[in-house]
Design an enzyme around this catalytic site. Structure first.
Site, short mmCIF file in Angstrom:
data_model
loop_
_atom_site.label_atom_id
_atom_site.label_comp_id
_atom_site.label_asym_id
_atom_site.label_seq_id
_atom_site.Cartn_x
_atom_site.Cartn_y
_atom_site.Cartn_z
N ILE A 243 2.64 9.78 1.96
CA ILE A 243 2.35 10.12 0.69
C ILE A 243 2.63 8.85 -0.28
CG2 ILE A 243 3.08 11.45 -1.23
CD1 ILE A 243 4.12 13.55 0.75
N PRO A 244 1.17 8.19 -0.40
CA PRO A 244 1.32 6.91 -0.88
C PRO A 244 1.94 6.81 -2.06
CG PRO A 244 -0.85 7.54 -0.82
CD PRO A 244 0.01 8.75 -0.37
N CYS A 245 2.85 6.92 -2.35
CA CYS A 245 3.61 6.43 -3.82
C CYS A 245 3.50 5.04 -4.10
CB CYS A 245 5.04 7.05 -4.06
SG CYS A 245 6.14 6.58 -2.86
N HIS A 246 3.29 4.04 -3.21
CA HIS A 246 3.39 2.75 -3.63
C HIS A 246 1.98 2.42 -4.26
CE1 HIS A 246 1.47 3.25 0.57
NE2 HIS A 246 0.56 2.35 0.22
N ARG A 247 0.99 3.47 -4.22
CA ARG A 247 -0.34 3.30 -4.91
C ARG A 247 -0.54 3.61 -6.39
NH1 ARG A 247 -3.76 5.81 0.16
NH2 ARG A 247 -2.90 4.25 1.93
#
Length: 278
Positions: A243-247
């Site tokens: 779940i790409p919270c880094h994006r």
């Protein structure tokens, strides 16, 4: 790419390279950068090729502090409405299908009571990762490179204090392998409040190599004024990277925060950008 201790070693080298690149007043040559890493130029070049597939010179451009701003200008994904995103149960990420299921609010309120969560430590492209999973899929993915093993474990385990934890890496290894190699199917079991689930669903719609903003996410889930709450939900995402919270970035192009350390976030964005272009 395989999930191996070598990949974690590659990340540790890249992590040290961050500090060297940031401190340099101008781009460093291969010889200079390899020397700062205390590696031979040929060895350093092989590490880059094995880890990300681009030259050290090109990768330096991805690791610079203004890379996030360039991403926001060139690969800014606007999430217009929840309907257009198709938040119905599947999302495509890293060229593999992620099947996911959200836990009901009642189950969440029981703080993991009745859940059996299997876990293990795994090598990843971003240092050692702690993976946790129920029988429905991965429910936790943490990175210990910046905070250490004990802090990563405590952070994840306190989210479901009534659950039973069993160390059983073999049982969940296929999902972890799929997560980092983009081969196979990684199942997710999202455990969170309804608002958090909405935010995490929106993040699943951001393509690899692209970024979005906290305000875009707020608009996408129908709560345009809830930017601060969205930021909190992004920070509480238990399944990092997948779940790409880094994006998620600030509108200014600033990185914002990252639960497992900003060097990890920067490296994830650089790694994805480089592999997308390669």
């Amino acid at each position: 790419m395989t999930v191996s201790p070598q990949n974690s070693y590659h990340y540790s080298v890249m992590r040290r390279a961050l500090d060297v690149i940031d401190a340099a007043e101008a781009p460093l040559s291969l010889d200079e950068l390899a020397g700062r890493m205390q590696l031979s130029p040929s060895h350093f070049q092989r590490l880059f090729s094995a880890w990300v597939g681009v030259s050290p010179k090109r990768y330096q451009q991805y690791l610079t502090l203004d890379h996030a701003r360039r991403l926001l200008c060139d690969r800014h994904t606007v999430l217009d409405t929840a309907e257009e995103m198709g938040l119905s149960g599947t999302g495509r990420l890293h060229d593999l299908f992620l099947r996911w299921e959200a836990m009901s609010p009642g189950d969440v309120a029981r703080r993991g009571e009745g859940l059996t969560i299997r876990y293990g430590w795994f090598a990843s492209p971003f240092g050692e990762a702690l993976a946790m999973a129920t029988d429905k899929g991965l429910c936790g993915l943490a990175f210990a490179e910046e905070c250490g093993h004990e802090a990563a474990w405590d952070d994840m385990a306190q989210r479901w204090p009534e659950a039973q934890f069993l160390e059983d890496p073999k049982a969940i290894s296929s999902w972890v392998e799929a997560a980092f190699t983009a081969k196979g199917e990684a199942r997710l079991h999202m455990i969170g409040a309804p608002f958090q689930i909405k935010v995490w669903e929106a993040l699943l719609q951001v393509p690899t190599g692209h970024v979005t903003t906290y305000s875009d996410i707020a608009r996408a889930i129908g709560s345009p004024r809830a930017v601060r709450a969205v930021g909190t939900a992004v920070g509480r995402n238990p399944i990092s990277f997948l779940i790409p919270c880094h994006r998620a970035l600030r509108k200014s192009g600033g990185l914002g925060g990252y639960h497992w350390g900003l060097p990890v976030k920067r490296t994830m964005l650089a790694w994805e950008s480089a592999r997308t272009e390669a």
